[in-house]
Write a protein that holds these residues in place. Structure first.
Motif, mmCIF file in Angstrom:
data_model
loop_
_atom_site.group_PDB
_atom_site.id
_atom_site.type_symbol
_atom_site.label_atom_id
_atom_site.label_comp_id
_atom_site.label_asym_id
_atom_site.label_seq_id
_atom_site.Cartn_x
_atom_site.Cartn_y
_atom_site.Cartn_z
ATOM 1 N N ARG A 90 3.665 -4.337 -1.888
ATOM 2 C CA ARG A 90 3.734 -3.121 -1.070
ATOM 3 C C ARG A 90 2.642 -2.160 -1.519
ATOM 4 N NH1 ARG A 90 7.648 1.511 -1.887
ATOM 5 N NH2 ARG A 90 7.558 2.777 0.003
ATOM 6 N N TYR A 148 0.689 2.579 -5.507
ATOM 7 C CA TYR A 148 0.681 3.863 -4.814
ATOM 8 C C TYR A 148 -0.603 4.637 -5.106
ATOM 9 C CZ TYR A 148 5.760 2.913 -4.859
ATOM 10 O OH TYR A 148 7.000 2.340 -4.729
ATOM 11 N N ASN A 159 4.258 -3.041 -6.442
ATOM 12 C CA ASN A 159 4.180 -1.790 -5.690
ATOM 13 C C ASN A 159 3.007 -0.978 -6.219
ATOM 14 O OD1 ASN A 159 6.819 -1.529 -3.935
ATOM 15 N ND2 ASN A 159 7.454 -2.383 -5.899
ATOM 16 N N GLU A 194 4.289 -2.010 -11.099
ATOM 17 C CA GLU A 194 4.160 -0.748 -10.383
ATOM 18 C C GLU A 194 2.931 -0.004 -10.901
ATOM 19 O OE1 GLU A 194 6.336 3.483 -10.554
ATOM 20 O OE2 GLU A 194 7.642 1.903 -9.726
#
Length: 284
Positions: A198, A181, A179, A160
């Motif tokens: 993602r 972001y 992931n 992440e």
């Protein structure tokens, strides 16, 4: 806890099998394996230039320290490390370790750094130069990563990233459960042969991105005008904001963008060949 302050050590294993030890303003000079087979160690305002200073160490804190170029392979086979406000100029750091927590750490030679490590938590981490950092790592969480090393995050699982700025090539290859972001990813061949990646609120640059990917998801992402041949042979669901220049041979899924320069579907497309590609205007 025993305190050693304002001293210099060198040679072979000067602090071998030390336990419950605090080092303040200590230098570790020429030699090898200064702090080996140790536990419960604290080092503050220390400088290391000898080889392999921290091997087989359990539960240790490194604060406001510096690792010079000669301190190569400094942290191996160790566990439960807390490192803060530290500069590293040596390659091949962090090998076969678990439970690392890093805060405000700069690594200026990230060659072969973080190999086969598990449970990495980091904030405000910088990696420069070198190749293949984070090979075969598992359970990695980083908030604030700046990286220009090549071939970063290969064969990783359970990653992440937040607020990352990565300029690289061939990154996130054969990764699983990733992931990312609010980040900027710049480089060719991003996330090839990956699974369960993602990307949320990310900006992407480079050629031939996101190919051969399985269960690839993009949410509210943007692409640089240089991007082409994107999503080839991937199973993808992508919400793209703005323009994407070229999409080539996605295998399945749904891709929507504000505008698309061109779409290439040729005889080489892989089955099931049922990906829906449309602009936001097309789908109303």
């Amino acid at each position: 806890m025993e305190l050693i302050k304002n001293q210099h050590f060198e040679g072979e294993r000067p602090l071998f099998e030390s336990h419950h030890l605090r080092l303040e303003n200590v230098t570790i000079g020429d030699g090898e394996s200064a702090i080996k087979e140790c536990s419960d160690i604290e080092a503050e305002n220390c400088r290391f230039w000898g080889k392999y200073p921290f091997w087989h160490v359990d539960k240790f804190i490194i604060q406001d320290c510096q690792f010079d170029a000669g301190a190569r392979s400094a942290l191996w086979y160790s566990s439960y490390l807390l490192m803060r406000d530290t500069r590293i100029d040596a390659p091949k750091m962090f090998r076969e370790m678990h439970h690392l927590h890093l805060d405000n750490v700069v690594i200026n030679d990230a060659d072969e750094t973080f190999w086969r490590c598990q449970f990495i938590e980091a904030k405000n981490l910088e990696l420069h130069e070198g190749t293949y950092p984070f090979m075969f790592c598992d359970f990695v969480r980083i908030d604030g990563l700046k990286c220009d090393s090549k071939y970063v995050f290969q064969y990783c699982r359970n990653v992440e990233l937040r607020n990352a700025n990565i300029v690289t090539k061939d990154s996130f290859w054969e990764c699983e459960n990733v992931n990312i972001y609010d980040s900027v990813l710049d480089g060719e061949y991003l996330a090839w042969h990956s699974k369960n990646v993602r990307l949320v609120n990310c900006h992407l640059s480079g050629e031939q991105l996101l190919c051969y990917a399985d269960n690839l998801v993009l949410e509210n992402c943007t692409f640089d005008k240089s991007c082409d041949r994107v999503f080839e042979y991937s199973h993808v669901n992508a919400d793209i904001r703005g323009h994407i220049e070229n999409i080539k041979n996605p295998s399945s899924g749904h891709i929507v963008a504000d505008s698309i320069g061109s779409i290439t579907i040729d005889k080489n497309v892989k089955q099931p060949n049922d990906c829906v590609i449309e602009t936001r205007q097309d789908n109303g």
